[in-house]
Design an enzyme around this catalytic site. Structure first.
Site, PDB file in Angstrom:
ATOM      1  CG  PHE A 130       1.427  20.912   1.329  1.00 52.44           C
ATOM      2  CD1 PHE A 130       1.185  19.509   1.847  1.00 52.44           C
ATOM      3  CD2 PHE A 130       1.674  21.931   2.418  1.00 52.44           C
ATOM      4  CE1 PHE A 130       1.296  19.378   3.372  1.00 52.44           C
ATOM      5  CE2 PHE A 130       1.525  21.631   3.785  1.00 52.44           C
ATOM      6  CZ  PHE A 130       1.512  20.273   4.153  1.00 52.44           C
ATOM      7  CG  ASP A 216      -2.509  27.360   0.292  1.00 47.87           C
ATOM      8  OD1 ASP A 216      -1.903  28.243   0.995  1.00 47.87           O
ATOM      9  OD2 ASP A 216      -2.342  26.127   0.542  1.00 47.87           O
ATOM     10  CE  LYS A 246       5.002  26.794   5.300  1.00 49.08           C
ATOM     11  NZ  LYS A 246       3.792  25.991   4.679  1.00 49.08           N
TER      12      LYS A 246
HETATM   13  C1  LIG Z   1       3.034  25.238   4.896  1.00 52.11           C
HETATM   14  C2  LIG Z   1       1.668  25.119   4.116  1.00 52.11           C
HETATM   15  C3  LIG Z   1       0.381  25.111   4.514  1.00 52.11           C
HETATM   16  C4  LIG Z   1       0.226  24.427   5.824  1.00 52.11           C
HETATM   17  O1  LIG Z   1       0.380  25.409   7.074  1.00 52.11           O
HETATM   18  P1  LIG Z   1       0.668  24.962   8.452  1.00 52.11           P
HETATM   19  O2  LIG Z   1       0.685  26.054   9.406  1.00 52.11           O
HETATM   20  O3  LIG Z   1       1.732  23.898   8.526  1.00 52.11           O
HETATM   21  O4  LIG Z   1      -0.893  24.098   8.873  1.00 52.11           O
HETATM   22  C5  LIG Z   1      -0.881  25.013   3.660  1.00 52.11           C
HETATM   23  N1  LIG Z   1      -0.462  25.378   2.503  1.00 52.11           N
HETATM   24  C6  LIG Z   1       0.735  25.662   1.877  1.00 52.11           C
HETATM   25  C7  LIG Z   1       0.857  26.232   0.585  1.00 52.11           C
HETATM   26  C8  LIG Z   1       1.847  25.309   2.736  1.00 52.11           C
HETATM   27  O5  LIG Z   1       3.059  25.657   2.121  1.00 52.11           O
END
Ligand SMILES: *Cc1c(COP(=O)(O)O)cnc(C)c1O
Length: 398
Positions: A130, A216, A246
């Site tokens: 994700f 990521d 986050k």
């Molecule tokens: C939450 C998340 C995102 C997206 O972040 P947003 O602030 O919702 O755009 C991307 N990568 C990972 C691994 C995430 O957990």
């Protein structure tokens, strides 16, 4: 109540009006909820941490937003902290995680184009990944549930299962490949940690073929796994580029794309930008959050409370084999894979005033604040035990 909101969330039927640490107080009064969602791994310091409240209030009275047309001392100060604490030399601030991933992909493609290899465009991603909901990020993750109905898939993105090394190795060696993007621990996919062997092999193959490695760490970064960045558990598998968000703002929306000077060598004035990304209000909160989270005692505490929680969860899994199939994850990014439906389990936990997050592979995730106390961890275990008993009774009755 939600009629004028776009219908894209399956929300739990509770609203809160106050939070403190790991506790959330519902608007209708009554007992508080123990919060193991923490705004989806975002409120790393719990709700309304006094240091963050003070930073926000002080900055709110001075300056909120001026745009990136001007110098940003707050950005420089936070970038200095992030680069000192990591592999990176340079930082771009965004408003969100998905934008940090977009920036990472742009940095990678631009790197190759600036070196005279514009054909290097392919970004390799993984099943279960994700990366956010903008077009580039969702094409990088390749989840059909997120892509279907939004038109053609973007060219230049391919995906592999993590355990399909032969196919992956061939793709990395392809002269059209620009980058690999991976979460060191998949978050939304259900708290699945990559092995050290896998990330070491990935790093070595990327280096051998001039491909950039993007982590990521939007969910895993800023202390979630007990190190400031999750990849620091894997000392031989350092990335070239990393996305954060986050917990970076610990509740204030902010993200960042970090890169080595080499990887960012294609980024020059005019090729990328944002209006609100990294504004003074965001920077004031993120600097305060960084200074709290990066303290050795915060990270040591997170590791200790995570160990305590994990030991208790392993005992629960042994006690309730008909409910809990597996405990996994790293640090305070915990996955509980269930036998019964994970949504039903989330509701059963809510009955015990315990909030847990969903996840892929029929998991629920426990994502408590890093400041969770051992006594609170014990309360999580007690409430989960009761929820497991309730699920067992439902199954027996059915
Ligand atoms: C939450 C998340 C995102 C997206 O972040 P947003 O602030 O919702 O755009 C991307 N990568 C990972 C691994 C995430 O957990």
């Amino acid at each position: 109540m939600t009629s004028s909101l776009m219908n894209v969330y399956a929300r739990a039927p509770i609203a809160f009006d106050r939070g403190e640490g790991a506790w959330l107080y519902p608007v209708d009064g009554g007992e508080p909820y123990l919060d193991c969602v923490a705004g989806v791994a975002t409120n790393a310091l719990g709700h309304c941490h006094p240091v963050l409240v003070a930073a926000l209030e002080a900055q709110a009275a001075k300056l909120w937003h001026i745009s990136n047309m001007f110098e940003m001392p707050g950005q420089s100060a936070l970038a200095e902290r992030l680069t000192t604490a990591s592999f990176a030399d340079t930082v771009f601030f965004t408003n969100s995680g998905t934008e940090a991933v977009e920036c990472a992909i742009k940095v990678a493609r631009r790197y190759h184009a600036a070196r005279g290899e514009p054909q290097r465009q392919t970004v390799i991603g993984f099943s279960g990944a994700f990366h956010g909901r903008t077009y580039g990020a969702m094409n990088a993750a390749g989840n059909p549930a997120h892509l279907d109905g939004f038109g053609d898939r973007l060219p230049g993105f391919v995906h592999f299962a993590v355990d399909n090394w032969p196919a992956l190795a061939l793709a990395i060696a392809d002269p059209a490949t620009a980058a690999v993007v991976v979460e060191p621990v998949q978050g939304e996919g259900g708290a699945r940690a990559m092995t050290e062997t896998f990330l070491d092999k990935l790093r070595a193959a990327c280096t051998a073929h001039g491909v950039l490695l993007i982590y990521d760490e939007v969910q895993t970064g800023m202390g979630r796994t007990g190190k400031l960045f999750a990849h620091q558990w894997y000392p031989n598998a350092t990335p070239d580029i990393m996305a954060l968000a986050k917990a970076l703002g610990s509740g204030f929306p902010v993200g960042a794309c970090l890169a080595t000077a080499e990887a960012a060598s294609g980024m020059v004035p005019g090729v990328h930008g944002t209006t609100a990304g990294g504004n003074p209000l965001a920077m004031a909160v993120a600097i305060a959050a960084f200074d709290e989270i990066a303290k050795p005692e915060t990270l040591t505490h997170a590791r200790e409370v995570a160990q305590h929680l994990r030991a208790g969860l392993d005992r629960l899994a042994a006690t309730h084999p008909g409910v809990i199939a597996e405990i996994r994850g790293k640090g305070l990014l915990v996955g509980v894979r269930l036998v019964p439906n994970n949504r039903a389990f989330m509701a059963a936990a809510r009955e015990q005033r315990l909030l847990v997050a969903g996840g892929g592979d029929n998991c629920v995730r426990l994502l408590p604040p890093l400041t969770l106390t051992v006594a609170e961890a014990d309360q999580i275990l007690d409430r989960l035990d009761t929820a497991c008993h309730a699920m067992t009774n439902v199954q027996v009755a059915a």
